[in-house]
Design a protein around this motif. Structure first.
Motif, short mmCIF file in Angstrom:
data_model
loop_
_atom_site.label_atom_id
_atom_site.label_comp_id
_atom_site.label_asym_id
_atom_site.label_seq_id
_atom_site.Cartn_x
_atom_site.Cartn_y
_atom_site.Cartn_z
N ILE A 1 21.47 -70.58 44.43
CA ILE A 1 22.70 -70.93 45.15
C ILE A 1 22.61 -70.48 46.61
CG2 ILE A 1 25.18 -70.44 45.32
CD1 ILE A 1 25.19 -70.17 42.26
N THR A 2 22.16 -69.25 46.81
CA THR A 2 22.03 -68.72 48.17
C THR A 2 20.98 -69.50 48.96
OG1 THR A 2 22.57 -66.53 47.30
CG2 THR A 2 21.67 -66.63 49.53
N VAL B 1 20.13 -72.65 48.72
CA VAL B 1 20.68 -73.94 49.16
C VAL B 1 21.55 -73.75 50.40
CG1 VAL B 1 22.27 -75.80 48.53
CG2 VAL B 1 20.56 -75.00 46.88
N LEU B 2 22.39 -72.71 50.40
CA LEU B 2 23.26 -72.45 51.55
C LEU B 2 22.44 -72.14 52.80
CD1 LEU B 2 26.01 -70.27 49.83
CD2 LEU B 2 26.16 -72.67 50.46
N TYR B 3 21.43 -71.28 52.66
CA TYR B 3 20.61 -70.90 53.81
C TYR B 3 19.77 -72.06 54.30
CZ TYR B 3 21.62 -65.90 53.87
OH TYR B 3 22.23 -64.69 54.03
N ALA C 1 20.51 -75.22 54.17
CA ALA C 1 21.39 -76.12 54.91
C ALA C 1 21.65 -75.60 56.32
CB ALA C 1 22.70 -76.29 54.16
N ALA C 2 21.86 -74.28 56.44
CA ALA C 2 22.11 -73.69 57.76
C ALA C 2 20.88 -73.81 58.66
CB ALA C 2 22.52 -72.23 57.60
N ALA D 1 17.95 -64.41 58.19
CA ALA D 1 18.00 -64.95 56.83
C ALA D 1 17.28 -64.03 55.85
CB ALA D 1 17.37 -66.34 56.80
N PHE E 1 19.50 -62.37 53.09
CA PHE E 1 19.37 -63.12 51.83
C PHE E 1 19.63 -62.22 50.63
CE2 PHE E 1 17.10 -64.78 48.18
CZ PHE E 1 17.43 -66.13 48.20
N VAL F 1 23.43 -61.27 50.34
CA VAL F 1 24.28 -62.38 49.88
C VAL F 1 23.99 -62.70 48.42
CG1 VAL F 1 24.81 -64.82 50.23
CG2 VAL F 1 24.50 -63.33 52.21
N THR F 2 22.70 -62.70 48.05
CA THR F 2 22.34 -63.00 46.66
C THR F 2 22.90 -61.94 45.72
OG1 THR F 2 20.30 -64.08 47.39
CG2 THR F 2 20.42 -63.44 45.08
N VAL G 1 26.62 -62.58 45.34
CA VAL G 1 26.88 -63.73 44.47
C VAL G 1 26.61 -63.37 43.02
CG1 VAL G 1 26.09 -66.05 43.88
CG2 VAL G 1 26.42 -65.43 46.28
#
Length: 274
Positions: A34-35, A37-39, A41-42, A88, A92, A95-96, A99
Motif C-alpha cells: 500500500i505504501t 503504491v502511494l510513494y 505515484a508521488a 522516501a 517509508f 509510514v509502513t 499503516v
C-alpha cells in the motif's frame, strides 16, 4: 566490529524467522505494498512535473544567457529528485509501520514469545488509538531529526571530493540509524520506552545499530525490495531491541512453519486485553 556483525546477524535472523512463518510474512507484505503504491505515484508525479516546478520557482534564471538556465534548472531538478528519494527511504518505514501497526505489533510479540525463555512477551496495555497516536507523533519527531541531517549532508555535498565520497557514506549510516529506530520502536514502545530513551539506547550501541540498519537502508534503495524485507526487518529489530535492553534470549527460535500451528499475529481470535 563485533557489534557490526551482531547487528547484521539480527537482520538475517529476522528474515529467517518470517521465512519459517509464511502467514506472518504474507500479511506483512500488505502494508508495504500500500505504501509503495502511494510513494510510486508521488515520485512519478515529481518526475513528470518536477522540471516545470523548478522553472516556476526560479523565474530569475529566465534572463540568464544560454545554456546556464537549462544547466542550473536541470541540476536543481536532479537534486530535488535525489532528496525526494532519500526522504522516501527515510519515511517509508515510518509510514509502513503506521499503516501496519496492529499487525507488526502482533508479529513483534510473536517473535518475543518465540525467543523468550519463559515464552512470554511484554504488552503495552494501551488502546490501539493511543498506540497509533504515539507512533505517529514519534515518527514525525524522528523525521524532523532526519530532515536536519539531510539538509546538513546536502550542504556538505557541495564540498569538492569530500562531498562526493565521504558524505554519501555518512548518509548511509545516518539513514541506517533512523531506520533502526523506527523498526525497533515497535518492540520498545510496547515496553514503554519513550522516544528520548530509545534514541539514547541506540546511541549507546551505534555499531550494533549500524550493522543492522545500514545494509537495510542500502537495500531499500533497490525498487520493491523494502516491501519484501519489511516483515523480517520488524522481526530482526525485535531481536535487536532485546539485546539493547539486556533481555535473555534463548537459542533457536520456533522453527515450525505456519502450517503446523495457529499464528497469533494473524489469528481471527480475540486480541489481548488492553
Amino acid at each position: 566490529m563485533r557489534d557490526l556483525g551482531a547487528g547484521f546477524g539480527h537482520l538475517l535472523k529476522g528474515q529467517r524467522w518470517v521465512a519459517r512463518h509464511g502467514k506472518s510474512y504474507g500479511f506483512g507484505l500488505l502494508p508495504g505494498l500500500i505504501t509503495l503504491v502511494l510513494y510510486a505515484a508521488a515520485l512519478i508525479g515529481l518526475a513528470l512535473w518536477g522540471t516545470d516546478f523548478v522553472a516556476w520557482a526560479t523565474p530569475f534564471a529566465d534572463d540568464w544567457s544560454s545554456p546556464w538556465p537549462g544547466l542550473f534548472r536541470g541540476f536543481l531538478t536532479a537534486v530535488m529528485f535525489a532528496l525526494a528519494l532519500l526522504l522516501a527511504v527515510l519515511t517509508f518505514t515510518a509510514v509502513t509501520l503506521l499503516v501496519g501497526q496492529p499487525f507488526y505489533e502482533s508479529l513483534s510479540e510473536r517473535v518475543d514469545r518465540d525467543v523468550s525463555p519463559d515464552g512470554t512477551a511484554p504488552e503495552s496495555n494501551l488502546p490501539l488509538w493511543r498506540e497509533l497516536w504515539i507512533s505517529g507523533r514519534d515518527s514525525l519527531r524522528v523525521l524532523a531529526r532526519a530532515a536536519v541531517w539531510g539538509v546538513l549532508l546536502f550542504a556538505l555535498g557541495f564540498i569538492p571530493v569530500v562531498g562526493q565520497t565521504v558524505v554519501p557514506v555518512v548518509g548511509f549510516f545516518v539513514t541506517g540509524f533512523f531506520l533502526t529506530e523506527e523498526l525497533a520502536s515497535v518492540a520498545l514502545q510496547r515496553r514503554g520506552v519513550e522516544l528520548r530513551d530509545r534514541l539514547a539506547l541506540l546511541r549507546s550501541r551505534k555499531m550494533l545499530v549500524w550493522g543492522f540498519g545500514t545494509p537495510l537502508g542500502v537495500s531499500f534503495l533497490v525498487p520493491f525490495v523494502a516491501v519484501f524485507l519489511m516483515p523480517g526487518a520488524v522481526a530482526g529489530a525485535t531481536l535487536l531491541a532485546r539485546e539493547l535492553l539486556g533481555e535473555e534470549t534463548r537459542d533457536g527460535a520456533d522453527d515450525r512453519s505456519d502450517g503446523g500451528c495457529a499464528d497469533p499475529a494473524v489469528s481471527p481470535g480475540p486480541a489481548p486485553a488492553r
